[in-house]
Design a protein around this motif. Sequence first.
Motif, PDB file in Angstrom:
ATOM      1  N   PHE A  13      15.406 -17.561   2.636  1.00 53.87           N
ATOM      2  CA  PHE A  13      14.505 -16.734   1.827  1.00 53.87           C
ATOM      3  C   PHE A  13      14.878 -16.842   0.348  1.00 53.87           C
ATOM      4  O   PHE A  13      14.017 -17.022  -0.512  1.00 53.87           O
ATOM      5  N   GLN A  14      16.159 -16.744   0.053  1.00 56.08           N
ATOM      6  CA  GLN A  14      16.665 -16.860  -1.318  1.00 56.08           C
ATOM      7  C   GLN A  14      16.232 -18.190  -1.938  1.00 56.08           C
ATOM      8  O   GLN A  14      15.770 -18.245  -3.072  1.00 56.08           O
ATOM      9  N   ARG A  16      13.661 -20.147  -1.021  1.00 53.14           N
ATOM     10  CA  ARG A  16      12.201 -20.172  -1.201  1.00 53.14           C
ATOM     11  C   ARG A  16      11.766 -19.380  -2.426  1.00 53.14           C
ATOM     12  O   ARG A  16      10.864 -19.764  -3.152  1.00 53.14           O
ATOM     13  N   GLN A  17      12.422 -18.233  -2.652  1.00 52.66           N
ATOM     14  CA  GLN A  17      12.048 -17.345  -3.752  1.00 52.66           C
ATOM     15  C   GLN A  17      12.686 -17.761  -5.076  1.00 52.66           C
ATOM     16  O   GLN A  17      12.292 -17.273  -6.129  1.00 52.66           O
ATOM     17  N   TYR A  19      15.830 -17.082  -5.975  1.00 53.05           N
ATOM     18  CA  TYR A  19      16.803 -16.100  -6.448  1.00 53.05           C
ATOM     19  C   TYR A  19      18.144 -16.779  -6.675  1.00 53.05           C
ATOM     20  O   TYR A  19      18.534 -17.682  -5.953  1.00 53.05           O
ATOM     21  N   TYR A  62      19.308  -8.014   0.568  1.00 54.48           N
ATOM     22  CA  TYR A  62      18.333  -8.562   1.503  1.00 54.48           C
ATOM     23  C   TYR A  62      18.389  -7.733   2.781  1.00 54.48           C
ATOM     24  O   TYR A  62      19.468  -7.555   3.356  1.00 54.48           O
ATOM     25  N   LYS A  82      11.192  -4.585  -3.040  1.00 58.74           N
ATOM     26  CA  LYS A  82      10.194  -5.642  -3.205  1.00 58.74           C
ATOM     27  C   LYS A  82       9.930  -6.252  -1.834  1.00 58.74           C
ATOM     28  O   LYS A  82      10.876  -6.619  -1.127  1.00 58.74           O
ATOM     29  N   HIS A  83       8.658  -6.335  -1.470  1.00 61.31           N
ATOM     30  CA  HIS A  83       8.268  -6.905  -0.185  1.00 61.31           C
ATOM     31  C   HIS A  83       7.860  -8.360  -0.368  1.00 61.31           C
ATOM     32  O   HIS A  83       7.004  -8.650  -1.202  1.00 61.31           O
ATOM     33  N   PRO A  84       8.429  -9.272   0.417  1.00 66.82           N
ATOM     34  CA  PRO A  84       8.112 -10.690   0.238  1.00 66.82           C
ATOM     35  C   PRO A  84       6.673 -11.041   0.604  1.00 66.82           C
ATOM     36  O   PRO A  84       6.141 -12.030   0.139  1.00 66.82           O
ATOM     37  N   ASP A  85       6.032 -10.222   1.436  1.00 65.51           N
ATOM     38  CA  ASP A  85       4.681 -10.531   1.890  1.00 65.51           C
ATOM     39  C   ASP A  85       3.606  -9.821   1.072  1.00 65.51           C
ATOM     40  O   ASP A  85       2.442  -9.801   1.433  1.00 65.51           O
ATOM     41  N   ASP A  88       3.721  -8.633  -6.376  1.00 62.30           N
ATOM     42  CA  ASP A  88       4.655  -7.743  -7.070  1.00 62.30           C
ATOM     43  C   ASP A  88       4.053  -6.400  -7.423  1.00 62.30           C
ATOM     44  O   ASP A  88       4.724  -5.388  -7.394  1.00 62.30           O
TER      45      ASP A  88
END
Length: 108
Positions: A13-14, A16-17, A19, A62, A82-85, A88
């Motif tokens: 996830f990190q 992909r985003q 971060y 996370y 913050k929701h990934p789906d 913002d």
Amino acid sequence: MTKQEALAIATAFQDRQGYKTTIDAGTDVRLYDSFEGVTGPAWVIEAPLPPSTFEGTNTITYVVSVAEKAVKFIINSSGFIKHPDRPDADFSDDELDELRDMGFDVLD
């Protein structure tokens, strides 16, 4: 789900985003039987951010749902969820109209 699986999910996830946190063997990881906003157990992974003069914590947290095998949400360094789906800005159409009426440029 094992601790290693939760770390792998958070790391993917990190990446992909984009971060800039550090997730490794020294990262603080805890399993909770329940966690607000998650149905069932969750792994909570508190990953350090690079040094900064920005106010707030020096981590991103996370929250990995065991049932969903996914990052349910993060808690950013300012303590906001913050929701990934979701985008913002979780504004309703009425709230966006009100912002426009106040003179703000709102992207559609």
